[in-house]
Design an enzyme around this catalytic site. Structure first.
Site, mmCIF file in Angstrom:
data_model
loop_
_atom_site.group_PDB
_atom_site.id
_atom_site.type_symbol
_atom_site.label_atom_id
_atom_site.label_comp_id
_atom_site.label_asym_id
_atom_site.label_seq_id
_atom_site.Cartn_x
_atom_site.Cartn_y
_atom_site.Cartn_z
ATOM 1 N N GLN A 52 -3.806 -4.621 -5.245
ATOM 2 C CA GLN A 52 -2.857 -3.511 -5.195
ATOM 3 C C GLN A 52 -2.489 -3.171 -3.737
ATOM 4 O O GLN A 52 -2.790 -3.948 -2.848
ATOM 5 C CB GLN A 52 -3.409 -2.271 -5.923
ATOM 6 C CG GLN A 52 -3.418 -2.393 -7.430
ATOM 7 C CD GLN A 52 -4.710 -2.937 -8.002
ATOM 8 O OE1 GLN A 52 -5.782 -2.684 -7.491
ATOM 9 N NE2 GLN A 52 -4.614 -3.688 -9.067
ATOM 10 N N GLY A 107 4.849 -8.993 -16.205
ATOM 11 C CA GLY A 107 6.189 -9.578 -16.266
ATOM 12 C C GLY A 107 7.287 -8.537 -16.106
ATOM 13 O O GLY A 107 8.472 -8.849 -16.203
ATOM 14 N N ASP A 137 1.732 -6.255 -4.662
ATOM 15 C CA ASP A 137 2.649 -7.396 -4.739
ATOM 16 C C ASP A 137 3.238 -7.757 -3.383
ATOM 17 O O ASP A 137 4.362 -8.253 -3.295
ATOM 18 C CB ASP A 137 3.800 -7.124 -5.745
ATOM 19 C CG ASP A 137 3.267 -6.685 -7.084
ATOM 20 O OD1 ASP A 137 2.307 -7.310 -7.558
ATOM 21 O OD2 ASP A 137 3.793 -5.710 -7.655
ATOM 22 N N GLU A 138 2.480 -7.528 -2.327
ATOM 23 C CA GLU A 138 2.984 -7.843 -0.981
ATOM 24 C C GLU A 138 2.904 -9.337 -0.682
ATOM 25 O O GLU A 138 3.362 -9.782 0.378
ATOM 26 C CB GLU A 138 2.187 -7.082 0.091
ATOM 27 C CG GLU A 138 2.325 -5.564 0.053
ATOM 28 C CD GLU A 138 1.237 -4.912 -0.780
ATOM 29 O OE1 GLU A 138 0.498 -5.652 -1.490
ATOM 30 O OE2 GLU A 138 1.130 -3.678 -0.746
ATOM 31 N N LYS A 155 -0.247 -10.915 -1.044
ATOM 32 C CA LYS A 155 -1.618 -11.059 -0.505
ATOM 33 C C LYS A 155 -2.269 -12.366 -0.966
ATOM 34 O O LYS A 155 -3.005 -12.987 -0.221
ATOM 35 C CB LYS A 155 -2.496 -9.876 -0.957
ATOM 36 C CG LYS A 155 -2.031 -8.539 -0.416
ATOM 37 C CD LYS A 155 -2.949 -7.425 -0.860
ATOM 38 C CE LYS A 155 -2.906 -7.132 -2.339
ATOM 39 N NZ LYS A 155 -1.618 -6.638 -2.854
ATOM 40 N N ASN A 215 -5.558 -5.607 -13.680
ATOM 41 C CA ASN A 215 -4.196 -5.089 -13.467
ATOM 42 C C ASN A 215 -3.535 -5.860 -12.325
ATOM 43 O O ASN A 215 -2.327 -5.917 -12.205
ATOM 44 C CB ASN A 215 -4.200 -3.578 -13.167
ATOM 45 C CG ASN A 215 -5.228 -3.167 -12.113
ATOM 46 O OD1 ASN A 215 -6.055 -3.962 -11.676
ATOM 47 N ND2 ASN A 215 -5.197 -1.901 -11.722
ATOM 48 N N ALA A 216 -4.351 -6.461 -11.452
ATOM 49 C CA ALA A 216 -3.814 -7.196 -10.303
ATOM 50 C C ALA A 216 -3.287 -8.557 -10.744
ATOM 51 O O ALA A 216 -3.745 -9.112 -11.742
ATOM 52 C CB ALA A 216 -4.918 -7.401 -9.269
ATOM 53 N N GLY A 217 -2.345 -9.073 -10.000
ATOM 54 C CA GLY A 217 -1.842 -10.421 -10.263
ATOM 55 C C GLY A 217 -1.555 -11.086 -8.939
ATOM 56 O O GLY A 217 -0.627 -10.703 -8.247
ATOM 57 N N HIS A 218 -2.398 -12.011 -8.541
ATOM 58 C CA HIS A 218 -2.212 -12.682 -7.248
ATOM 59 C C HIS A 218 -1.680 -14.095 -7.474
ATOM 60 O O HIS A 218 -2.320 -14.898 -8.141
ATOM 61 C CB HIS A 218 -3.538 -12.734 -6.484
ATOM 62 C CG HIS A 218 -3.992 -11.372 -6.041
ATOM 63 N ND1 HIS A 218 -5.227 -11.125 -5.515
ATOM 64 C CD2 HIS A 218 -3.350 -10.188 -6.044
ATOM 65 C CE1 HIS A 218 -5.321 -9.843 -5.224
ATOM 66 N NE2 HIS A 218 -4.197 -9.255 -5.537
ATOM 67 N N THR A 219 -0.512 -14.354 -6.941
ATOM 68 C CA THR A 219 0.130 -15.653 -7.172
ATOM 69 C C THR A 219 -0.072 -16.568 -5.967
ATOM 70 O O THR A 219 0.150 -16.151 -4.828
ATOM 71 C CB THR A 219 1.648 -15.442 -7.404
ATOM 72 O OG1 THR A 219 1.795 -14.452 -8.430
ATOM 73 C CG2 THR A 219 2.335 -16.724 -7.820
ATOM 74 N N GLY A 254 8.400 -18.420 2.401
ATOM 75 C CA GLY A 254 8.514 -19.138 1.130
ATOM 76 C C GLY A 254 7.169 -19.057 0.431
ATOM 77 O O GLY A 254 6.178 -18.636 1.032
HETATM 78 P P1 IMP Z 1 -3.020 0.773 -13.710
HETATM 79 O O1 IMP Z 1 -3.920 0.610 -12.546
HETATM 80 O O2 IMP Z 1 -2.911 -0.467 -14.530
HETATM 81 O O3 IMP Z 1 -3.304 1.969 -14.529
HETATM 82 O O4 IMP Z 1 -1.552 1.007 -13.116
HETATM 83 C C1 IMP Z 1 -1.241 2.149 -12.330
HETATM 84 C C2 IMP Z 1 -0.029 1.872 -11.448
HETATM 85 O O5 IMP Z 1 -0.364 0.861 -10.507
HETATM 86 C C3 IMP Z 1 1.183 1.340 -12.207
HETATM 87 O O6 IMP Z 1 2.352 1.807 -11.561
HETATM 88 C C4 IMP Z 1 1.073 -0.162 -12.046
HETATM 89 O O7 IMP Z 1 2.324 -0.801 -12.158
HETATM 90 C C5 IMP Z 1 0.531 -0.240 -10.633
HETATM 91 N N1 IMP Z 1 -0.254 -1.442 -10.389
HETATM 92 C C6 IMP Z 1 -1.517 -1.707 -10.778
HETATM 93 N N2 IMP Z 1 -1.923 -2.904 -10.340
HETATM 94 C C7 IMP Z 1 -0.885 -3.404 -9.623
HETATM 95 C C8 IMP Z 1 -0.712 -4.612 -8.880
HETATM 96 O O8 IMP Z 1 -1.577 -5.463 -8.762
HETATM 97 N N3 IMP Z 1 0.504 -4.748 -8.263
HETATM 98 C C9 IMP Z 1 1.467 -3.809 -8.332
HETATM 99 N N4 IMP Z 1 1.345 -2.671 -9.014
HETATM 100 C C10 IMP Z 1 0.175 -2.470 -9.651
#
Ligand code: IMP
Length: 422
Positions: free
Chosen positions: A222, A300, A12-13, A15, A37-41, A413
């Site tokens: 990540q 969220g 969440d830097e 990127k 698991n990633a979320g790039h905004t 910003g």
């Molecule tokens: P997992 O990869 O979904 O099993 O999550 C393992 C850990 O990595 C947890 O603490 C998640 O919150 C964190 N995590 C996984 N993907 C991201 C991401 O894109 N941004 C921030 N934290 C992440």
């Protein structure tokens, strides 16, 4: 020039925004690890896009966006993302390429992620997307790859073996009824049909691009301290986030990477559990979270917030050989009276200038802080580095000294135009 972009904290830097900007001058944008698991905004005009799997470069026309073999794919989520983009008028049909070697997240991975987490005494805070169990199957040599989905006979064989083994484990260990082969088989064959148009030998595609001197951007997901080897294990994700992951996750030689850019926030955040030496107390955390809109783009969940940790950033820079740094969200610190930066940790009277791997040290370490005066001015309209308030320049220059690296981009910003290039 080929660039790798790496997160230097816990993800969440920011990127996504930097990738979006750098994509303008690239031909190929490549994801090489992680999953949905990633979320790039990315904010374009007044529209916000959130990407989980598709490289953020897709917002630019005529760029080839590659999901490399190191990524794990949840087909339903991928198809939803494709639909979501289509609704905004962005078609991926010509430009999206997915490696045939990507491993596929199956329903049992998602359920196992949650069941395991529920039984752990020290919870990881997983996003519950099945990322860890999918990578575990890959390493255990029982995973199912995209190429397997495309061959119904091979898929049947592999799924049969998997369901037989998983059902026994689910029933005996987790008291879960298990999974129906027929249901998963037909559902995933339908996904395969839709995905097949994007599937390619992406390693060869990228090698050909390199031969033609095309410009490639490798988009990390990540952050370094979620790396399976170098992160705050076990509170990590299950892939190699650091630059080493690029070669294995995309199928290219390290010699093809000309530039490594690291992205850090002007402070630190973390989602999920695990040690966080510079974490704010609750009141101040709530304040910064609100100001920085620090809520997970995937789940969220409220992000934990803290001061900039130079011990972490320095280590991350060394691990990936980062040559240039982008600092994001400087504007979130705009109206603070005082700002602190962690320069070392202290534990049992001993000073740690290097990142300690001993969990006991990390968990109990007290940050040694350097104090800076705030700048009490709005920075989001500033276009030139030298025009930043004096105290902001002092802050950035001190960070450069502490992390022994040059800051080349400052984001003030969420919009594209709120970016300062040096
Ligand atoms: P997992 O990869 O979904 O099993 O999550 C393992 C850990 O990595 C947890 O603490 C998640 O919150 C964190 N995590 C996984 N993907 C991201 C991401 O894109 N941004 C921030 N934290 C992440």
């Amino acid at each position: 020039m080929n660039t790798a972009l790496i997160g230097l904290q816990w993800g969440d830097e920011g990127k996504g925004k930097i990738v979006d900007i750098l994509s303008e001058n690239c031909d190929y944008i490549v994801r090489y690890q992680g999953g949905n698991n990633a979320g790039h905004t990315v904010v374009v005009g007044d529209k916000e896009f959130i990407f989980h799997l598709i490289p953020s470069g897709i917002l630019h026309k005529n760029k080839v966006c590659v999901i490399g073999n190191g990524v794990v794919i949840e087909p339903e989520s991928l198809l939803e993302e494709i639909d979501y983009l289509a609704k905004s008028g962005i078609s991926v049909n010509k430009n999206l390429k997915i490696s045939a070697l990507c491993h596929v997240i199956m329903p049992y991975h998602r359920i196992l992620d949650k069941l395991r987490e529920s039984k752990r005494s020290n919870k990881i805070g997983t996003t519950g997307r099945g990322i860890g169990p999918c990578y575990a199957d890959k390493i255990s040599r029982c995973g199912i790859r995209v190429v397997d989905l495309l061959n119904p006979r091979i898929f049947k064989e592999k799924l049969k073996d998997n369901i037989a083994e998983k059902n026994e484990i689910f029933q005996k260990v987790y008291n879960h009824p298990g999974f129906s082969f027929d249901e998963i088989y037909s559902k995933y064959l339908a996904y395969a049909k839709k995905i097949s148009v994007f599937v390619a030998d992406t390693a060869t595609l990228l090698q050909q691009a390199l031969k033609k001197n095309k410009c490639i951007l490798f988009e990390g997901a990540q952050g370094t301290f979620l790396d399976i080897d170098f992160g705050t294990y076990p509170y990590v994700t299950s892939s190699n986030v650091t630059v080493g992951g690029v070669c294995n996750g995309a199928g290219i030689t390290p010699k093809a990477i000309d530039m490594i850019i690291g992205v850090v926030k002007a402070y630190t955040t973390r989602v999920g559990e695990g040690p966080f030496p510079t974490e704010f107390d609750k009141g101040f955390c709530d304040f910064i979270r609100k100001k920085g809109k620090e809520f997970g783009a995937t789940t969220g969940r409220p992000r934990r917030c803290g001061w900039f940790d130079a011990v972490l950033a320095r280590h991350a820079i060394n691990l990936s050989g980062v040559e240039e740094v982008a600092v994001t969200k400087l504007d979130v610190l705009d109206n603070l009276k005082e700002i602190f930066v962690c320069t070392a940790y202290k534990y049992k009277g001993k000073i740690f200038k290097y990142f300690p791997y001993d969990f006991e040290v990390l968990r109990n370490a007290k940050p040694v802080y350097r104090k800076f005066s705030g700048w009490n001015k709005t920075t989001s309209k500033i276009k030139k580095f030298g025009a930043l308030p004096k105290n902001a320049l002092n802050y950035l220059s001190a960070l450069e000294g502490l992390i022994s690296s040059r800051i080349k981009i400052v984001s003030v910003g969420s919009k594209r135009e709120e970016t300062i290039f040096r």
